[in-house]
Structures are given as C-alpha cells and as structure tokens.
Design an enzyme around this catalytic site. Structure first.
Site, mmCIF file in Angstrom:
data_model
loop_
_atom_site.group_PDB
_atom_site.id
_atom_site.type_symbol
_atom_site.label_atom_id
_atom_site.label_comp_id
_atom_site.label_asym_id
_atom_site.label_seq_id
_atom_site.Cartn_x
_atom_site.Cartn_y
_atom_site.Cartn_z
ATOM 1 N N GLU A 1 0.827 -1.203 0.000
ATOM 2 C CA GLU A 1 0.000 0.000 0.000
ATOM 3 C C GLU A 1 0.864 1.256 0.000
ATOM 4 O O GLU A 1 0.544 2.248 -0.679
ATOM 5 C CB GLU A 1 -0.926 0.010 1.232
ATOM 6 C CG GLU A 1 -1.884 -1.155 1.290
ATOM 7 C CD GLU A 1 -1.335 -2.345 2.076
ATOM 8 O OE1 GLU A 1 -2.131 -3.036 2.731
ATOM 9 O OE2 GLU A 1 -0.095 -2.585 2.031
ATOM 10 N N THR B 1 19.935 -40.260 0.666
ATOM 11 C CA THR B 1 20.011 -39.269 -0.415
ATOM 12 C C THR B 1 21.240 -38.386 -0.233
ATOM 13 O O THR B 1 21.975 -38.103 -1.186
ATOM 14 C CB THR B 1 18.738 -38.402 -0.438
ATOM 15 O OG1 THR B 1 17.610 -39.236 -0.698
ATOM 16 C CG2 THR B 1 18.828 -37.332 -1.511
ATOM 17 N N LEU C 1 21.959 -28.908 -2.404
ATOM 18 C CA LEU C 1 20.636 -28.382 -2.019
ATOM 19 C C LEU C 1 20.579 -26.860 -2.121
ATOM 20 O O LEU C 1 19.991 -26.183 -1.277
ATOM 21 C CB LEU C 1 20.250 -28.846 -0.606
ATOM 22 C CG LEU C 1 20.163 -30.367 -0.406
ATOM 23 C CD1 LEU C 1 19.667 -30.685 1.002
ATOM 24 C CD2 LEU C 1 19.264 -31.018 -1.442
#
Length: 351
Positions: free
Chosen positions: A46, A193, A201
């Site tokens: 705003e 993993t 990552l």
C-alpha cells in the site's frame, strides 16, 4: 485484483516470512498508482502504491478505490500500520482479496477502516489470493510449514538404483527443480540421499535464494566431507543423539521413541519456517505421505529412462491428480492433499 496478484509475485524470494502483497489505486477506471511488497522489512504494498502516484494525480487519491490482495496491517511491526495510512489519505473505498490470518492483524485492519467510515469490500478473488500465499496462510492457521513433496522416478517406477547416484530427470527439469527450491524456505533430504547423491541443495541453476538445508540423519552416519557441511549455507541435522550448535550448522535432537516426521514439522513451525520442500529419499517421502503431513506433491517421470533393479518410488495411491505438464521427455504430475488449506488450480493442459 488480478493485477494485484501479478504485482505481488514480484516479491518472490525477498519478502519471506512476510506474505506476497500487491496493491492498485484506481480513479474512474484509470490506474493512478500501483505497488507491491518488495523486500522484508521494507515498505508494504500500500505504501509503495501510494508513493507511485504522480504529483498531478495526488488530489485524486481521496476519490479513488484501492485494491489490495491482502488485508492492510493494523499493527506496528517493521513498518507503521497500512490501515492508518489509508485512513490518513482519506481513501473512500478499499477492496481486499483476503483477510490476513496473522493474529496481530486478523480482521483488525478491516475493523479500523470500517470504523473510519471507509467502504470496505472483502473476498474478491479470495481463493486466488489464498493460493498465492498458501505457505503464509498454512503457517499462521496450522502452525506448520506448507509442505511440498518432490521426487523423480523412472518409467519403471524407480526413484534410484541401489547404493549409487542415479540421474533420472533431464537438464531442463533440473533447472525447474532449482526454481522450486528458491520458492521454499527450507529443503529436506534423508540420510541415503545425502550420502549417495551428495547434493548441495542450493539454487545454483536458478537465480534465486537458496533454502535452509535440512537432513534427517538419525544415527549421525553422514561424513562431514559432504557438500551439505560446506558451511556456505545454514544446515540443520535432525538426529536422535545430540543437540549442538556450530557456525551455520545445527544438530537438532529428536525423540526416538516418537514418530520423527511430526517432530520435524513441529520444530520447523517453531523456527518460523513457512514452506518446506521434501526431496527424498523414498522412505522419508513415504513417511510424510503416510502421516498425512503434506500439501502438494510434484512427481517427475522420466518417460524414456529405465533403471531396472532399484529403489521403488513412493506411492501416491488415492490422491487426486490436479494437472500434468511435459518438460521435453519428462512428465510432471501435480498431486493435491484434499486436507490442504489451499487447493491447486488446474491448468489448461489436459489431464
């Protein structure tokens, strides 16, 4: 309001943990100002919208309608209350996409405007506004992050070969995955993993912020030589043995006598982590599915890749397929948890 949503998206990667917000000021069907929340700690939508009004149009502000995708704030935080600003500017009408679930706002901005005699309309494109800020809404109503599951599987339903890194999806899809990483506050993988893929990552293939790195390593088996421990980005190791803190590295102890996934989700809620991308492996992903702790899943299938003997992909049996899309020879299927707060919009692509 559609323009508000377009503007709000421009804050991607820079406003978290604040929501995406866009605002448009209209006088007699002419846009005289627009803005969005561009940076955490900076002016809200705003404020930027009103600041964009040219000098020759300043006198028109009190006669204009302000469209804003989220309820104006009513409290002093890093910036003054936007509701007070709209009242000071004598704006007569405000159209709001959705209420703000944050407890310090939660209808208070609307109440302030109404008490000042402002004509307020609430709920225009409400579902679209909720979808845009699904992580923010989920966090503040359910006290947990919005959880996205992601994996790549071969045409024969394998997520990987046994005990070795397996490349499944194509290069274009990999770049897309890195864009997904930039849209999430944190990313989680399991022990195997991390051990066999040695992922960084990060968002090295996409121009966006890297998420908080998380790994579940119950017995602390992972060697510190892995890229997860390079110290370049903050990393949290969920385990059942120790609580310790190092530079950019935290060991967070879980209770081994209780289910681990709910503990991880609760811990992230306490850390103000509003969105989580779970990238594997198969057992960890299945644990989230079985616990019902997920909102959407993005499953990449390499249609021309056969792995043979290997690790089976997680099972999404019974969950609705919302849409699918092709990226070269990969197919991405998007699934929705019916219990999720925000429902994914289908695209024109035929299912």
């Amino acid at each position: 309001m559609k323009r508000c949503l377009q503007l709000a998206c421009l804050g991607q990667g820079r406003v978290s943990p604040n929501p995406f917000v866009g605002a448009v000021l209209v006088h007699n069907d002419r846009v005289i100002g627009e803005g969005y929340h561009a940076e955490y700690g900076g002016p809200h939508a705003e404020v930027n919208c009103l600041a964009s009004v040219t000098e020759q149009d300043l006198a028109l502000i009190p006669e204009s309608t302000l469209y804003v995708s989220l309820e104006p704030c009513a409290h002093f935080g890093k910036t003054p209350p936007c509701a007070d600003l709209l009242i000071e500017q004598k704006i007569r009408r405000v159209v709001i996409g959705s209420r703000d679930p944050f407890y310090r706002v939660a209808g208070k901005g609307i109440e302030k405007l109404l008490a000042a005699g402002v004509d307020v309309v609430v709920g225009l494109l409400e579902q679209e506004c909720l979808q845009l800020n699904r992580a923010f809404f989920t966090y503040h109503t359910r006290q947990r992050p919005y959880i996205t599951l992601k994996w790549a599987e071969s045409a024969d339903g394998r997520i990987a070969a046994v005990n070795r890194r397996t490349f499944i999806s194509n290069g274009a899809t990999n770049r897309l995955v890195h864009s997904w990483r930039s849209e999430h506050a944190a990313i989680l993988v399991g022990t195997n993993t991390a051990l066999f893929d040695d992922p960084a990552l990060t968002t090295r293939l996409w121009p966006g912020p890297s998420p908080l790195r998380l790994v579940l390593d119950k017995q602390l088996r992972l060697p510190v030589s892995l890229r997860l421990f390079d110290g370049e980005h903050r990393t949290i190791v969920f385990n059942t043995r120790q609580d310790t803190e190092h530079v950019n590295l935290t060991y967070y102890r879980l209770d081994p006598s209780r289910p681990l996934v709910p503990q991880i989700v609760k811990a992230l809620g306490g850390m103000n982590v509003q969105s989580l991308l779970v990238e594997g492996g198969a057992q960890l992903l299945q644990s989230f599915i079985d616990a019902g702790l997920w909102d959407e899943a993005r499953v990449i299938t390499a249609e021309n890749t056969i792995v043979g003997p290997g690790i089976d992909a997680p099972v999404m049996r019974g969950y609705p397929l919302v849409r699918r899309e092709a990226v070269l020879d990969d197919t991405i299927r998007y699934y929705q948890n019916p219990a999720s707060l925000a429902q994914l919009p289908p695209k024109s692509t035929a299912l």
